[in-house]
Design a protein around this motif. Structure first.
Motif, short mmCIF file in Angstrom:
data_model
loop_
_atom_site.label_atom_id
_atom_site.label_comp_id
_atom_site.label_asym_id
_atom_site.label_seq_id
_atom_site.Cartn_x
_atom_site.Cartn_y
_atom_site.Cartn_z
N MET A 1 0.83 -1.21 0.00
CA MET A 1 0.00 0.00 0.00
C MET A 1 0.87 1.26 0.00
O MET A 1 0.54 2.26 -0.63
N ALA A 2 2.00 1.20 0.72
CA ALA A 2 2.91 2.34 0.72
C ALA A 2 3.48 2.57 -0.67
O ALA A 2 3.60 3.71 -1.13
N ALA A 3 3.84 1.47 -1.34
CA ALA A 3 4.36 1.58 -2.71
C ALA A 3 3.30 2.15 -3.65
O ALA A 3 3.61 2.97 -4.53
N ALA A 4 2.04 1.73 -3.46
CA ALA A 4 0.96 2.23 -4.30
C ALA A 4 0.78 3.74 -4.11
O ALA A 4 0.59 4.48 -5.07
N ASN A 5 0.88 4.21 -2.86
CA ASN A 5 0.75 5.65 -2.59
C ASN A 5 1.87 6.44 -3.26
O ASN A 5 1.66 7.56 -3.74
N ASN A 13 -3.64 8.61 -12.90
CA ASN A 13 -4.87 8.11 -13.53
C ASN A 13 -5.01 6.60 -13.44
O ASN A 13 -5.85 6.01 -14.11
N MET A 14 -4.18 5.97 -12.63
CA MET A 14 -4.27 4.52 -12.44
C MET A 14 -4.81 4.21 -11.05
O MET A 14 -4.57 4.98 -10.10
N PHE A 15 -5.53 3.12 -10.93
CA PHE A 15 -6.04 2.67 -9.63
C PHE A 15 -5.13 1.57 -9.09
O PHE A 15 -4.67 0.71 -9.84
N TRP A 16 -4.89 1.62 -7.80
CA TRP A 16 -4.07 0.60 -7.16
C TRP A 16 -4.92 -0.07 -6.09
O TRP A 16 -5.42 0.58 -5.19
N THR A 17 -5.06 -1.40 -6.19
CA THR A 17 -5.87 -2.13 -5.21
C THR A 17 -5.07 -3.29 -4.65
O THR A 17 -4.14 -3.78 -5.27
#
Length: 346
Positions: A1-5, A13-17
């Motif tokens: 999640m930290a990497a996604a942030n 414009n990309m979603f990270w889940t």
């Protein structure tokens, strides 16, 4: 999640889940750590460890179980506590007959401290009542887990709705007593936050006719509509005219039950967004199984395999597993991933 942030700054414009399979597994593990559930799970573990630790008790168990095992941990990847309790509950009658038999009494291991504890566990009515309660609490989440991990259909459109249904079922199981279900729902909400309740999940929930036409109050939920508009902005960046058209289409879709079937073919942008979102999966388990296949093939003794040969071997093994799985499903005429078939799931 930290990497996604961190990546959001470079790819706005990309979603990270997160992987839904792992998140749901963490939910089940977290609930299992609550004292009233942990005691039951620990007793079940102690019993199974005792049975499998001695060849005489193992042979006795397989005799009374008709050569069936209680657990198969090398095959089960997720929710092992639930599956173990389900397996014990299914074999409850035979297990109680086993520990009450003369053969158990004559076994030297049954006279040890752990043997006496195993006997007391199997004969305890309170233990089996707690096992039943654990299964009723875990089962709704386990069904969601098997949905996202099964790989039989795109699960994005069902994940949020199924999770809400699981929460309601847990409430009903605990007789809507807030004191009983408060901690459980806190764990579910904590693990789901920013993982299973993102814009994609909520937008898929809104666009899925299975939920929308069943309960049209979805359109009045500000979180759901905000998520839908966020998806429109991300799917159509820098195109404000098309964004405004899509906003209007979303409002119309939310307002009129028959609108989509009448005018749906006139909104290609919203159609494309709906198709993209509803066709998404929510789990990375398929990729991880593929990585496991690579690890099994590319060992230290085979470290000189070239890339083409390695890919071909993984391709053959992966497809062979899929074919075997399909044959088993077709032969048994049942969905082996249903919670009511825990032994088959193992």
């Amino acid at each position: 999640m930290a990497a996604a942030n961190m990546m959001k700054l470079k790819r706005p414009n990309m979603f990270w889940t997160s992987c839904a399979t792992h998140t749901l597994n963490l939910m089940i593990q977290g609930i299992g750590c609550l004292p009233k559930f942990k005691r039951v799970i620990d007793k079940a573990k102690s019993f199974t460890i005792f049975i499998y630790a001695h060849h005489k008790t193992l042979a006795l168990m397989r005799k009374y179980m008709k050569k069936r095992d209680i657990v198969r941990p090398e095959i089960t990847r997720f929710a092992t506590s639930f599956l173990t309790l389900q397996s014990l509950n299914d074999k409850r009658k035979d297990l109680r007959i086993m520990v009450f038999s003369d053969e158990w009494e004559q076994c030297k291991h049954s006279k040890s401290t752990k043997g006496k504890m195993a006997y007391a566990t199997m004969m305890s009515a309170h233990f089996w009542e707690r096992v039943s309660l654990c299964l009723k609490v875990f089962e709704p989440l386990f069904k969601v887990l098997r949905l996202v991990d099964g790989g039989r259909k795109s699960s994005m459109g069902f994940l949020y709705g199924k999770l809400q249904k699981a929460r309601n079922e847990i409430k009903e199981t605990l007789k809507n007593n807030e004191a009983n279900y408060r901690q459980i729902l806190q764990i579910i909400d904590e693990k789901a936050r920013d993982r299973l309740d993102g814009p994609l999940h909520l937008a898929a929930y809104f666009l899925n006719p299975y939920y929308f036409f069943k309960d049209q109050s979805i359109q009045h939920d500000p979180l759901v509509m905000d998520a839908m508009f966020t998806c429109v902005e991300n799917f159509l960046p820098d195109n404000y005219e098309v964004q405004n058209q899509s906003y209007s289409n979303c409002v119309l879709y939310a307002s009129l039950v028959s609108w989509w079937s009448t005018y749906g073919n006139r909104v290609p942008n919203l159609q494309r967004i709906a198709i993209k979102i509803l066709s998404l999966t929510t789990s990375s388990s398929g990729c991880e199984r593929n990585w496991s296949t690579f690890e099994g093939i590319h060992t230290k003794k085979r470290n000189r395999l070239d890339t083409t040969m390695l890919n071909n071997l993984v391709y053959v093994q992966s497809n062979a597993k899929i074919m075997t799985k399909k044959e088993k499903e077709n032969g048994k005429k049942m969905d082996i991933l249903l919670a009511s078939e825990a032994s088959m799931a193992q």
